[in-house]
Write an enzyme that holds these catalytic residues in place. Structure first.
Site, PDB file in Angstrom:
ATOM      1  N   TYR A  75       4.654   5.405  10.026  1.00 18.42           N
ATOM      2  CA  TYR A  75       3.088   5.015   9.439  1.00 18.42           C
ATOM      3  C   TYR A  75       4.640   3.196   8.767  1.00 18.42           C
ATOM      4  O   TYR A  75       4.052   2.426   9.047  1.00 18.42           O
ATOM      5  CB  TYR A  75       2.082   5.011   8.819  1.00 18.42           C
ATOM      6  CG  TYR A  75       0.997   4.015   8.417  1.00 18.42           C
ATOM      7  CD1 TYR A  75      -0.098   4.551   8.902  1.00 18.42           C
ATOM      8  CD2 TYR A  75       1.371   2.804   7.234  1.00 18.42           C
ATOM      9  CE1 TYR A  75      -0.521   3.570   9.129  1.00 18.42           C
ATOM     10  CE2 TYR A  75       0.692   2.139   7.453  1.00 18.42           C
ATOM     11  CZ  TYR A  75      -1.064   2.596   8.542  1.00 18.42           C
ATOM     12  OH  TYR A  75      -2.102   1.681   8.559  1.00 18.42           O
ATOM     13  N   PRO A  91      -4.459   0.203  18.579  1.00 19.83           N
ATOM     14  CA  PRO A  91      -3.797  -0.811  17.315  1.00 19.83           C
ATOM     15  C   PRO A  91      -4.254   0.038  16.413  1.00 19.83           C
ATOM     16  O   PRO A  91      -3.986   0.213  14.697  1.00 19.83           O
ATOM     17  CB  PRO A  91      -4.837  -1.415  16.879  1.00 19.83           C
ATOM     18  CG  PRO A  91      -6.361  -0.870  17.855  1.00 19.83           C
ATOM     19  CD  PRO A  91      -5.789  -0.444  19.029  1.00 19.83           C
ATOM     20  N   LYS A  96       1.034  -0.839  15.291  1.00 21.25           N
ATOM     21  CA  LYS A  96       2.761  -0.918  15.382  1.00 21.25           C
ATOM     22  C   LYS A  96       2.847  -2.079  15.540  1.00 21.25           C
ATOM     23  O   LYS A  96       4.622  -2.417  16.503  1.00 21.25           O
ATOM     24  CB  LYS A  96       2.950  -0.065  16.198  1.00 21.25           C
ATOM     25  CG  LYS A  96       3.442   1.248  14.830  1.00 21.25           C
ATOM     26  CD  LYS A  96       4.623   1.696  14.564  1.00 21.25           C
ATOM     27  CE  LYS A  96       4.800   2.238  13.662  1.00 21.25           C
ATOM     28  NZ  LYS A  96       4.826   2.289  12.129  1.00 21.25           N
ATOM     29  N   HIS A 129       1.005  -1.187  -0.001  1.00 19.47           N
ATOM     30  CA  HIS A 129       0.257  -0.158  -0.135  1.00 19.47           C
ATOM     31  C   HIS A 129       0.877   1.350  -0.241  1.00 19.47           C
ATOM     32  O   HIS A 129       1.633   1.100   0.424  1.00 19.47           O
ATOM     33  CB  HIS A 129      -0.573  -0.384   1.104  1.00 19.47           C
ATOM     34  CG  HIS A 129      -2.038  -0.615   1.286  1.00 19.47           C
ATOM     35  ND1 HIS A 129      -3.043  -0.723   1.785  1.00 19.47           N
ATOM     36  CD2 HIS A 129      -2.545  -1.846   0.121  1.00 19.47           C
ATOM     37  CE1 HIS A 129      -3.784  -1.556   1.804  1.00 19.47           C
ATOM     38  NE2 HIS A 129      -3.570  -2.297   0.287  1.00 19.47           N
ATOM     39  N   TYR A 162      -9.056   5.322   7.232  1.00 21.04           N
ATOM     40  CA  TYR A 162      -9.230   5.857   8.568  1.00 21.04           C
ATOM     41  C   TYR A 162     -10.152   7.076   8.641  1.00 21.04           C
ATOM     42  O   TYR A 162      -9.817   8.184   8.128  1.00 21.04           O
ATOM     43  CB  TYR A 162      -7.595   6.498   8.973  1.00 21.04           C
ATOM     44  CG  TYR A 162      -6.848   5.186   9.302  1.00 21.04           C
ATOM     45  CD1 TYR A 162      -6.164   4.422   8.572  1.00 21.04           C
ATOM     46  CD2 TYR A 162      -6.326   4.669  10.665  1.00 21.04           C
ATOM     47  CE1 TYR A 162      -5.100   3.429   8.186  1.00 21.04           C
ATOM     48  CE2 TYR A 162      -5.212   3.065  10.962  1.00 21.04           C
ATOM     49  CZ  TYR A 162      -5.183   3.045   9.697  1.00 21.04           C
ATOM     50  OH  TYR A 162      -4.256   2.120  10.119  1.00 21.04           O
TER      51      TYR A 162
HETATM   52  C1  PHB Z   1      -5.889  -4.652  10.389  1.00 19.76           C
HETATM   53  O1  PHB Z   1      -5.936  -4.445   8.699  1.00 19.76           O
HETATM   54  O2  PHB Z   1      -6.252  -5.446  10.886  1.00 19.76           O
HETATM   55  C2  PHB Z   1      -5.777  -3.057  10.783  1.00 19.76           C
HETATM   56  C3  PHB Z   1      -4.623  -2.127   9.344  1.00 19.76           C
HETATM   57  C4  PHB Z   1      -4.262  -0.828  10.602  1.00 19.76           C
HETATM   58  C5  PHB Z   1      -4.606  -0.531  11.314  1.00 19.76           C
HETATM   59  C6  PHB Z   1      -5.012  -1.689  12.282  1.00 19.76           C
HETATM   60  C7  PHB Z   1      -5.574  -2.734  11.802  1.00 19.76           C
HETATM   61  O3  PHB Z   1      -4.427   0.018  12.139  1.00 19.76           O
END
Ligand code: PHB
Length: 402
Positions: free
Chosen positions: A391, A299, A303, A78, A207
């Site tokens: 990130y 989450p 990380k 990504h 997000y």
């Molecule tokens: C996930 O795909 O489970 C996932 C992706 C990004 C995050 C947290 C969980 O920040």
């Protein structure tokens, strides 16, 4: 009298999740033997739904050390993420800003690759053990005692013991309270996570900040998607029908650009509580902690697994030095080296969380300030680069073995 089976190894590892198995793999490459044990069965670990984003360095660690290159074939690079607020999407272009990508590749797959690789190399990994405890972590011969999956009592004697046994770590408790410091922060919300059978809603992760709270649109495959929305930590999953979940998720991402989610049957739903937590130091005598045993993060920045892999990369180097030279003082370098990344990741995960979630009791001022913050991050190259760099992961100071 029951017979106790005794085995000797150089490094005894409590926990055979990604951190424990990666450590065992890196030690093997350095010619150091280890035994890893885990209370869970291999199937139990494989069936736990976990997060899904790898930093570029985590991908390189898997591929370059020969664990597997499946991530390159089945994972998805990504090159950015979308931050949505005020119902409008703003892309953060990782590739353009810092020349790196993040990889969508679930932790479960990382575990499966590691378990297969360790099996191929004939490693000693005992899943499904019970009654595990450790002894004499300050002495020269620390021990892991447990009952194996066939019911036999086992004692593994080792030179070094590693606690990679997760956030409820039993090993951590071995450090006397007056010799460890805990730093933690609780959040007044949790994530409601779902898996659903539907096509992708967006090419990259979304997000979303909204007045109704945070939502994250992630993915697993062409046909399976992972999504989350902020909820109360005591939320009852059974109170949420598929229709109610879709209504809530759609409301949190909708906006004037007409973005909406592809819906489908929901096959898994869980409330995930989280907190920020760090235990210092990560060494006590001949015992060292790695991964969630030493620190957990919310989450929001994805990380957790990446930090665990970064820990064991440093730990393998330090253990190799200690084994080669017999000089145990080198173990003292582990905690400060690992912690410098840990605290950056703590800040990043906390920052992403506080910027994107609706805090119960927040005032209009707080909400407008959050929108100002999001506008600063998305509206300036410096702001976007800060996020992109964190990130995709910070470069590591010390190098890996060739
Ligand atoms: C996930 O795909 O489970 C996932 C992706 C990004 C995050 C947290 C969980 O920040």
């Amino acid at each position: 009298m029951t017979r106790v089976h005794r085995t000797r190894t150089t490094v005894g590892i409590v926990g055979a999740g990604p951190a424990g198995l990666m450590l065992s793999h890196l030690l093997h490459r350095a010619g150091i033997d280890s035994i890893a044990v885990d209370n869970r069965t291999r199937t139990e670990i494989e069936q736990t739904v976990r997060a899904g984003i790898l930093e570029a360095d985590s991908v390189r660690l898997l591929v370059d050390t020969g664990v597997s290159d499946r991530v390159l074939r089945e994972g998805h690079a990504h090159d950015g993420i979308e931050l949505r607020f005020g119902g409008v999407g703003h892309r953060i272009d990782f590739k353009g800003l810092v020349g790196e990508s993040a990889w969508l590749y679930p932790q479960t797959d990382v575990f499966m690759d590691l378990a297969a690789s360790r099996e191929r190399d004939g490693a000693d990994v005992r899943f499904g053990v019970t009654d595990t405890h450790v002894e004499d972590v300050l002495g020269d011969r620390p021990r892991i005692c447990f009952t194996d999956s066939s019911g036999a009592e086992q004692v593994v004697e080792c030179d070094y013991l590693v606690g990679a046994d997760g956030s409820r770590s039993m090993c951590r408790q071995e450090i006397p309270e007056e010799q460890r410091r805990h730093f933690s922060r609780e959040y007044p919300f949790a994530w409601f996570g779902i898996l659903c059978e539907a096509p992708r809603s967006a090419p990259e992760l979304v997000y979303a900040h909204s007045d109704r709270g945070f939502a994250l649109i992630s993915q697993r495959s062409e046909t399976l998607q992972r999504m989350y929305f902020q909820c109360d930590p005591d939320e009852d999953v059974d109170a949420w029908s598929d229709d109610r979940i879709w209504e809530e998720l759609q409301a949190r991402v909708s906006g004037p650009d007409g973005f909406s989610l592809e819906e489908g049957p929901i096959t898994d739903r869980t409330v995930l509580r989280f907190r920020s937590f760090v235990c210092e130091p990560m060494r006590h005598g001949n015992m060292l902690l790695a991964g969630d045993a030493a620190h957990t993060v919310p989450p929001t920045g994805a990380k957790g697994l990446n930090l665990a892999l970064a820990d064991v990369k440093v730990l393998a180097e330090v253990l190799e030095q200690a084994v080669r030279t017999g000089d145990k003082d080198v173990l003292d370098t582990y905690s400060p080296r690992a912690q410098s990344r840990v605290w950056k990741a703590q800040h990043f995960s906390y920052w992403m969380t506080s910027m994107l979630h609706a805090v119960p009791g927040a005032t209009d001022f707080d909400r407008r300030r959050q929108l100002g913050e999001l506008a600063m991050v998305t509206g300036s190259e410096a702001g976007s680069r800060f996020l992109a760099e964190a990130y995709t992961g910070w470069p590591e100071g010390a190098s890996l073995r060739a």
